[in-house]
Enzyme design. Structure first.
Site, mmCIF file in Angstrom:
data_model
loop_
_atom_site.group_PDB
_atom_site.id
_atom_site.type_symbol
_atom_site.label_atom_id
_atom_site.label_comp_id
_atom_site.label_asym_id
_atom_site.label_seq_id
_atom_site.Cartn_x
_atom_site.Cartn_y
_atom_site.Cartn_z
ATOM 1 C CG ASP A 9 41.900 47.649 19.888
ATOM 2 O OD1 ASP A 9 41.938 48.047 18.709
ATOM 3 O OD2 ASP A 9 42.909 47.561 20.613
ATOM 4 C CD GLU A 29 41.526 46.113 15.424
ATOM 5 O OE1 GLU A 29 42.307 46.792 14.734
ATOM 6 O OE2 GLU A 29 41.705 45.915 16.638
#
Length: 524
Positions: A200, A267
């Site tokens: 993330d 990401e």
């Protein structure tokens, strides 16, 4: 070729997938019970968003313990059962690693608040004195991605950095204890049999030395994200090389993929192709999400430009996606179900891997959430100008003609988020009986994709249409994909093919392709 280079990965947001215990919240046992849906769809892997303990200030991405399981989602034994069942079904498991920040309820941050300025506990985070005569101003001009300053002041006058919600304090990745702790998190989940990690906010872990002010246009120009002092810093890459070595060498338990077959996905909201390419160098990440493709409007010229730019790194597999738990669903974003279906065939025909978000295969639109039920911190932090991402996180409709559509045995008012009243025709059960349904389209597309693989998933497709044309036509191996993004039907006759169309996103007009329609042809 590695399995992940052309995989189809299905993203699960567990609280909105399936509820096993009747509390209105999806959970890991519910996911395990519904895995056949994902297998029958034709996916190769499941990416599960965070199931860790969290106060839920940001949908579970504010984590209080990175090696535990939230009580309302299950137990570590439930993770083990999920992993074992996935492997039995021939599916891989990718889990979220959230290294940029913790929850403000994490033991480290609670210790930091209790400690004095300059203490070792505060060095795990980014605490700084304020500016102004009495330190009453934030240390710099950085803005949170959710709106407002990226700084919050604590009782003793210092400020801490949070690029997201104030309940998500950013970690200091120059602190050796932080690096060692997350290496331990990776080893913990590898020992439990996971096959990979989605990292993330992979572009934001390190902030520029000295924490300088950001220049004009912060969060306004995605193409300049890499210029921001809290994005895309050079120190990221040695860290990811170390993580790659760990993934490639740490022993695998029975049932999991061998170490050299694990996958790490970034990401990374870096939109410049040359900058993004650095994350997928041979000794770093395996993949990086292609946000440029997701955010491109329904325009042939712009989509072609993004596709061409996505193959900027020779030998690197491209990752395609149309939606996620953070994005407006394609039916709503693109303006119609017809366009969403055509976009799906476009994406699934491109060489590389594809990520599907739960409900995409059902053609779900973005749901409208009543104000009193909004959970997304964007709503409050934007001053009620942005409703946030909850509309894409509504529980899935499995069966029945009214809410909760088989998602739970709890009353509809007790579900995680409210479901629309007009989704009866969109349930998985209803669509299984309809050969023209979006579910049937996705299942057929994934079968054909596997039957006619790209010879080299890292190589760009061969364009058959001219630049500037409202039609995108390209070949990947035996498969030709044609998408009409223009206002008029176009003839298919000039295209070389073997036999009738294999699959189309909507009805054809004889040998003509209507607007907002895609078709797959077998190449001679």
């Amino acid at each position: 070729m590695s399995w992940w280079q052309d995989m189809v990965c299905y993203e699960v947001h567990p609280r909105a997938f399936a509820d096993s215990d009747g509390d209105g919240i999806g959970d890991l046992p519910g996911l395990t019970l519904r895995l056949e849906h994902i297998r029958d769809l034709g996916a190769d892997a499941v990416w599960c968003t965070p199931f860790y303990p969290s106060p839920l200030a940001d949908g579970g991405y504010d984590i209080a313990d990175h090696t535990a399981v939230a009580a309302d989602l299950g137990t570590t034994a439930d993770v083990d059962r999920l992993t074992a069942r996935l492997h039995e079904l021939g599916l891989k498991l990718i889990v979220d690693l959230v290294p940029n920040h913790t929850s403000d309820q994490h033991p480290w941050f609670r210790e930091a608040l209790a400690a004095a300025p300059g203490s070792a506990a505060r060095e795990r985070y980014l605490f700084r004195p304020g500016r102004g005569a009495a330190g009453e101003l934030p240390p710099n001009n950085w803005q949170s991605a959710f709106g407002g300053p990226a700084w919050t002041r604590v009782a003793d006058g210092e400020w801490y950095c949070h690029l997201h919600a104030s309940e998500q304090p950013d970690l200091n990745w120059r602190n050796p204890e932080v690096r060692e702790s997350f290496a331990g998190v990776l080893r913990y989940w590898l020992d439990r049999g996971v096959d990979g990690f989605r990292v993330d906010v992979a572009h934001a872990l390190f902030k520029a030395e000295g924490l300088p002010d950001a220049g004009p246009g912060q969060h306004r120009d995605p193409l300049r994200n890499h210029l921001m002092p809290y994005y895309d810093q050079e120190e990221l890459h040695p860290l990811y090389r170390a993580w790659r070595t760990l993934l490639d060498t740490h022993p695998a338990p029975p049932g999991a993929v061998p170490p050299h077959e694990r996958v790490m996905v970034a990401e990374s909201a870096v939109f410049d192709p040359a900058r993004l390419s650095r994350y997928v160098r041979p000794d770093e990440m395996h993949q990086a999400f292609n946000f440029a493709f997701l955010e491109t409007p329904w325009d042939a010229t712009q989509l072609r430009r993004v596709v061409d730019g996505s193959f900027a790194v020779p030998g690197a597999a491209v990752t395609w996606l149309l939606s996620s738990h953070d994005a407006v669903r394609p039916v709503t974003r693109l303006g119609s179900l017809a366009r969403a279906r055509a976009a799906a065939l476009l994406m699934l025909a491109l060489p590389g891997s594809a990520y599907l978000y739960q409900g995409e295969e059902l053609g779900l639109p973005q749901a409208e959430i009543p104000v009193e039920r909004i959970r997304d911190p964007l709503w409050e932090r934007s001053g009620h100008s942005e409703r946030g991402r909850d509309g894409a996180r509504v529980p899935l409709p499995w069966s029945g003609d009214r809410a909760p559509y088989g998602f739970t045995t709890a009353p509809p008012e007790d579900t995680w988020l409210p479901q629309p009243a007009d989704w009866a025709g969109l349930t998985a059960t209803a669509q299984q009986q309809d050969p023209a349904s979006t579910l049937a389209l996705y299942r057929a597309a994934l079968r054909l994709r596997r039957r006619h693989p790209a010879p080299d998933p890292t190589a760009p497709p061969t364009w058959l249409s001219d630049p500037g044309s409202p039609v995108l036509a390209f070949r990947r191996g035996e498969l030709t994909c044609v998408v009409n993004l223009g206002p008029e039907a176009v003839p298919l006759a000039p295209l070389p093919r073997s036999g009738p169309p294999l699959l189309s996103s909507g009805p054809l007009d004889g040998d003509a392709l209507p607007p907002d329609t895609a078709v797959w042809l077998l190449s001679p």
